[in-house]
Write a protein that holds these residues in place. Structure first.
Motif, PDB file in Angstrom:
ATOM      1  N   SER A   1      -9.893 -17.818 -40.925  1.00 22.53           N
ATOM      2  CA  SER A   1     -10.158 -17.212 -39.623  1.00 22.53           C
ATOM      3  C   SER A   1     -10.263 -18.324 -38.590  1.00 22.53           C
ATOM      4  O   SER A   1     -11.040 -19.267 -38.752  1.00 22.53           O
ATOM      5  CB  SER A   1     -11.464 -16.418 -39.679  1.00 22.53           C
ATOM      6  OG  SER A   1     -11.785 -15.906 -38.414  1.00 22.53           O
TER       7      SER A   1
ATOM      8  N   PRO B   1     -10.992 -20.292 -35.020  1.00 20.81           N
ATOM      9  CA  PRO B   1     -11.956 -20.238 -33.913  1.00 20.81           C
ATOM     10  C   PRO B   1     -11.258 -19.886 -32.603  1.00 20.81           C
ATOM     11  O   PRO B   1     -10.059 -20.109 -32.434  1.00 20.81           O
ATOM     12  CB  PRO B   1     -12.517 -21.655 -33.888  1.00 20.81           C
ATOM     13  CG  PRO B   1     -11.420 -22.512 -34.455  1.00 20.81           C
ATOM     14  CD  PRO B   1     -10.749 -21.659 -35.496  1.00 20.81           C
ATOM     15  N   THR B   2     -12.039 -19.358 -31.687  1.00 23.73           N
ATOM     16  CA  THR B   2     -11.562 -19.044 -30.345  1.00 23.73           C
ATOM     17  C   THR B   2     -12.489 -19.715 -29.349  1.00 23.73           C
ATOM     18  O   THR B   2     -13.620 -20.084 -29.695  1.00 23.73           O
ATOM     19  CB  THR B   2     -11.564 -17.535 -30.092  1.00 23.73           C
ATOM     20  OG1 THR B   2     -12.924 -17.067 -30.124  1.00 23.73           O
ATOM     21  CG2 THR B   2     -10.741 -16.790 -31.143  1.00 23.73           C
TER      22      THR B   2
ATOM     23  N   SER C   1     -15.773 -17.888 -29.457  1.00 24.87           N
ATOM     24  CA  SER C   1     -16.616 -18.132 -30.630  1.00 24.87           C
ATOM     25  C   SER C   1     -17.248 -19.516 -30.581  1.00 24.87           C
ATOM     26  O   SER C   1     -18.399 -19.704 -30.996  1.00 24.87           O
ATOM     27  CB  SER C   1     -15.808 -17.968 -31.918  1.00 24.87           C
ATOM     28  OG  SER C   1     -14.820 -18.989 -32.063  1.00 24.87           O
TER      29      SER C   1
ATOM     30  N   THR D   1     -23.392 -24.118 -38.321  1.00 28.22           N
ATOM     31  CA  THR D   1     -23.824 -22.839 -37.782  1.00 28.22           C
ATOM     32  C   THR D   1     -25.245 -23.011 -37.256  1.00 28.22           C
ATOM     33  O   THR D   1     -25.958 -23.948 -37.672  1.00 28.22           O
ATOM     34  CB  THR D   1     -23.825 -21.757 -38.861  1.00 28.22           C
ATOM     35  OG1 THR D   1     -24.788 -22.102 -39.869  1.00 28.22           O
ATOM     36  CG2 THR D   1     -22.441 -21.599 -39.493  1.00 28.22           C
TER      37      THR D   1
ATOM     38  N   ARG E   1     -20.095 -19.337 -28.048  1.00 23.05           N
ATOM     39  CA  ARG E   1     -21.232 -18.607 -28.611  1.00 23.05           C
ATOM     40  C   ARG E   1     -22.010 -19.479 -29.605  1.00 23.05           C
ATOM     41  O   ARG E   1     -23.255 -19.506 -29.574  1.00 23.05           O
ATOM     42  CB  ARG E   1     -20.734 -17.340 -29.302  1.00 23.05           C
ATOM     43  CG  ARG E   1     -21.841 -16.453 -29.861  1.00 23.05           C
ATOM     44  CD  ARG E   1     -21.297 -15.094 -30.250  1.00 23.05           C
ATOM     45  NE  ARG E   1     -20.195 -15.176 -31.201  1.00 23.05           N
ATOM     46  CZ  ARG E   1     -18.933 -14.919 -30.897  1.00 23.05           C
ATOM     47  NH1 ARG E   1     -18.583 -14.584 -29.671  1.00 23.05           N
ATOM     48  NH2 ARG E   1     -17.983 -15.005 -31.816  1.00 23.05           N
ATOM     49  N   ASN E   2     -21.308 -20.215 -30.437  1.00 26.15           N
ATOM     50  CA  ASN E   2     -21.967 -21.085 -31.414  1.00 26.15           C
ATOM     51  C   ASN E   2     -22.764 -22.181 -30.707  1.00 26.15           C
ATOM     52  O   ASN E   2     -23.897 -22.499 -31.089  1.00 26.15           O
ATOM     53  CB  ASN E   2     -20.939 -21.705 -32.364  1.00 26.15           C
ATOM     54  CG  ASN E   2     -21.584 -22.347 -33.568  1.00 26.15           C
ATOM     55  OD1 ASN E   2     -22.128 -21.670 -34.440  1.00 26.15           O
ATOM     56  ND2 ASN E   2     -21.536 -23.683 -33.631  1.00 26.15           N
TER      57      ASN E   2
END
Length: 347
Positions: free
Chosen positions: A99, A101-102, A105, A41, A108-109
């Motif tokens: 959950s 990942p897309t 996402s 992250t 964005r990361n």
């Protein structure tokens, strides 16, 4: 340009291997330490950078994964969950599905990781799995960050240079872990380092860094003679005392032979080289698995449980094709020995 004492780069192995202790020790002893930020992250990356800086004032790099689009249907995910269920049960893995990942996402990361690199004034940034967006390259160059791209073919190297990379890491087919190919399919990108190094060196003008199966002074000297300016070494540093690799993982490498090493996408949905084990055997009949990073997320709990149980059967044991040359050492001792051996060979 890059100022280090020795033409040695510790590969940025993602997944917890590149601890602050490893990265800083490598940089402190004249080579280039690298943070493998692929799965981090932004918050974790920032802390990692700060922890490295507490231990060294020398240069180090951060590696990030270039986000790619991927498509996966609910049916594919459900099929994957069903085929993994018996393995989860055998390891006592409980709980619901993670959950997933897309593409949004992941993008964005990546963007947030780049912001951290800029804000923390990291001197060197390397990329794997493709070409970073033009605006990212421009932002980093504005702050004088040295950029390195990863290529597995001559055409990938040429493209990376044209897009602003200051150096090209060429990944031979011998390399452990995930393949960095992005233009060609797996079979077309499996070029050995001895063939790849001089061909890339003849077709780009920026420095070339050779990676894949280099474990000792012989490999380093050979790569330099073939046209590389430096080498990047992964497995050789993975078994170092400062590495964050699980003890069972290190032991598996230290006891492996070259014929134990295979390519698989069973763990992550992306082709990677590692030690053949029960999980790879169990998955061999499943020719279709969800793409990276979906499959990687679905198998995460399995890999963690296997590691917690000191059971190598279901761990992703990434390694290059030269495990017989792996040794149990500190990073400092390894670098010092490597440098001395190079002097002996080239005397």
């Amino acid at each position: 340009m890059l100022q280090i004492d020795y033409p040695i780069i510790q590969a940025p192995m993602a997944g917890g291997i590149t601890t602050p202790e490893l990265v800083s020790c490598v940089s402190e002893h004249g080579a280039l330490g690298s943070i493998g930020a692929g799965y981090m992250t932004p918050q974790s990356l920032r802390q990692h950078i700060k922890d490295v800086r507490k231990r060294t004032s020398n240069p180090f790099s951060v590696n990030v994964f270039v986000p790619n689009t991927f498509n996966v249907s609910e049916e594919e995910v459900e099929a994957a969950i069903n085929q993994l269920r018996p393995i989860r049960k055998s390891l006592g893995v409980e709980g619901g599905n993670p959950s997933l990942p897309t593409p949004a996402s992941m993008k964005r990361n990546f963007e947030e990781q780049i912001n951290v690199i800029l804000e923390e004034k990291v001197p060197i940034c390397s990329f794997t799995f493709g070409v970073p967006p033009e605006e990212v390259v421009a932002e980093l160059k504005k702050e004088n960050v040295i950029l390195m791209g990863t290529a597995t073919t001559v055409n990938e190297a040429i493209l990376l240079e044209s897009k602003g990379m200051d150096m090209i890491i060429i990944q031979g087919s011998e390399a452990g872990g995930h393949r960095g190919h992005f233009l060609a399919e797996r079979d077309q990108s499996l070029i050995g380092l001895v063939s790849l190094t001089p061909q890339v060196s003849d077709h780009v003008t920026v420095p070339v860094i050779a990676a894949g199966g280099i474990m000792d002074a012989r490999g380093l000297v050979a790569a330099r003679y073939l046209g590389a300016s430096a080498v990047q070494m992964g497995t050789a540093f993975l078994t170092c005392a400062e590495s964050g690799a699980h003890p069972t993982y290190k032991e598996a490498i230290l006891n492996a032979n070259e014929d134990d090493i295979v390519l698989t996408k069973a763990f992550s949905g992306k082709w990677a080289r590692g030690i053949k084990n029960t999980f790879i055997d169990d998955m061999k009949d499943y020719t279709s698995v969800p793409p990276f990073p979906v499959q990687n997320t679905l198998t995460s709990a399995i890999r963690k449980a296997s590691a917690d149980q000191h059971n190598p059967a279901y761990m992703s044991l990434w390694t290059g094709q030269n495990p017989r040359l792996a040794t149990d050492h500190s990073a400092a001792t390894f670098i010092q020995h490597l440098v001395q051996e190079v002097k002996v060979i080239t005397r």
